[in-house]
Design an enzyme around this catalytic site. Structure first.
Site, PDB file in Angstrom:
ATOM      1  N   GLY A 100       0.813  -1.213   0.000  1.00 64.22           N
ATOM      2  CA  GLY A 100       0.000   0.000   0.000  1.00 64.22           C
ATOM      3  C   GLY A 100       0.839   1.252   0.000  1.00 64.22           C
ATOM      4  N   ASP A 124       1.582  -2.629   8.385  1.00 61.42           N
ATOM      5  CA  ASP A 124       0.678  -2.986   7.302  1.00 61.42           C
ATOM      6  C   ASP A 124      -0.444  -1.970   7.230  1.00 61.42           C
ATOM      7  OD1 ASP A 124      -0.322  -4.483   5.194  1.00 61.42           O
ATOM      8  OD2 ASP A 124      -0.249  -6.380   6.282  1.00 61.42           O
ATOM      9  N   GLY A 125      -1.279  -2.085   6.214  1.00 59.93           N
ATOM     10  CA  GLY A 125      -2.484  -1.286   6.110  1.00 59.93           C
ATOM     11  C   GLY A 125      -3.701  -2.179   6.265  1.00 59.93           C
ATOM     12  N   LYS A 168      -8.976  -7.158   5.946  1.00 63.46           N
ATOM     13  CA  LYS A 168      -8.005  -7.002   4.868  1.00 63.46           C
ATOM     14  C   LYS A 168      -8.452  -7.851   3.687  1.00 63.46           C
ATOM     15  CE  LYS A 168      -3.736  -7.077   6.011  1.00 63.46           C
ATOM     16  NZ  LYS A 168      -3.358  -5.734   5.432  1.00 63.46           N
ATOM     17  N   GLY A 169      -7.535  -8.199   2.807  1.00 61.43           N
ATOM     18  CA  GLY A 169      -7.853  -9.164   1.776  1.00 61.43           C
ATOM     19  C   GLY A 169      -7.829  -8.674   0.360  1.00 61.43           C
ATOM     20  N   GLY A 214      -5.540  -7.417  -1.517  1.00 56.06           N
ATOM     21  CA  GLY A 214      -4.382  -7.821  -2.317  1.00 56.06           C
ATOM     22  C   GLY A 214      -4.251  -9.316  -2.513  1.00 56.06           C
ATOM     23  N   GLU A 256       0.228 -12.381   5.117  1.00 54.52           N
ATOM     24  CA  GLU A 256       0.224 -11.190   5.970  1.00 54.52           C
ATOM     25  C   GLU A 256      -0.074 -11.573   7.411  1.00 54.52           C
ATOM     26  OE1 GLU A 256      -1.230  -7.573   3.011  1.00 54.52           O
ATOM     27  OE2 GLU A 256      -2.737  -8.893   3.881  1.00 54.52           O
ATOM     28  N   LYS A 305     -10.531   5.133   8.313  1.00 57.18           N
ATOM     29  CA  LYS A 305     -10.580   3.663   8.370  1.00 57.18           C
ATOM     30  C   LYS A 305     -10.842   3.142   9.780  1.00 57.18           C
ATOM     31  CE  LYS A 305      -7.759   2.744   4.304  1.00 57.18           C
ATOM     32  NZ  LYS A 305      -6.601   2.015   3.747  1.00 57.18           N
TER      33      LYS A 305
END
Length: 229
Positions: A29, A84-85, A97-98, A100, A106, A124
């Site tokens: 990201g 991470d994002g 998440k997910g 990507g 991750e 977020k």
């Protein structure tokens, strides 16, 4: 401040958690890209020894381009700190998440990390996770029909993820499929995560229920760090 300035503030704060000799985890990201640029300059300026593990090919290539050593995940037992994002994260430190498609790796890196920190903007951060984003599952190929059936029994609508790069379903690096599941209502994300993980054939979910230890949130007033404990 604009998005780029907020991103840089967040990355500068993240650098405070990276020590000489560290093995760090990096997701993907724009926030991570900004962190890589600043980390590269810091390594060069202060002659730091920092090594990276990442599930992302883009992040790996960016690290190599910027002179940062990348280690294969399979040879690393422990990570000092990982960044991470996410799509969303809530006050329970549940994260979704997910997007990507590398969420299983991750989550592996997050579990290996002493500290797993999400770099986010304040939009977020939610009181509770929503159902705006699908919940993704990495599934063994042969389990596709069975897992889809079990997901429907839980009230979800599964769709097999396809790839723009080739005809047919997207296949992960580990030769699995990804199911994106739409739920209209989720009352308990922890229970749902447990129920999904209990289905034979599910390798992992895109819900991060236990892993997040800190949130590094960029706001108009600066960077706010929220710790789980």
């Amino acid at each position: 401040m604009n998005e780029e300035e907020l991103r840089k503030l967040c990355a500068e704060k993240a650098l405070e958690y990276i020590k000489d000799g560290s093995v760090i985890g990096l997701g993907a990201g724009r926030n991570i890209s900004c962190l890589i640029e600043l980390l590269s300059k810091t390594i060069e300026k202060n002659n730091l020894k920092v090594r990276v593990v990442t599930p992302s090919d883009n992040t790996k290539n960016s690290c190599i381009k910027n002179g940062i050593e990348v280690l294969p995940i399979c040879f690393v037992e422990e990570v000092d700190v990982a960044f991470d994002g996410c799509g969303e994260v809530d006050e329970n430190f549940y994260a979704s998440k997910g997007g990507g498609g590398v969420f299983t790796k991750e989550k592996l890196i997050a579990s290996m990390a002493k500290d797993y920190i999400l770099l986010i903007d304040e939009q977020k951060y939610k009181k509770q996770l929503s159902v705006i984003y699908p919940i993704s599952l990495e599934v063994v190929k042969d389990s596709l029909a069975y897992v889809s059936k079990m997901v429907r029994n839980l009230g979800g609508e599964p769709i097999v993820r396809t790839s723009n790069n080739k005809d047919g379903y997207l296949v992960t690096d580990d030769n699995n499929f990804i199911l994106d599941i739409k739920f209209n209502v989720v009352e308990d994300f922890k229970k749902l995560n447990d129920d999904l993980n209990d289905i034979v054939g599910v390798v992992g979910t895109s819900l991060f229920i236990r892993e997040v230890t800190k949130l590094m949130m960029a706001t108009e007033d600066g960077v706010k760090v929220i710790s789980k404990n």
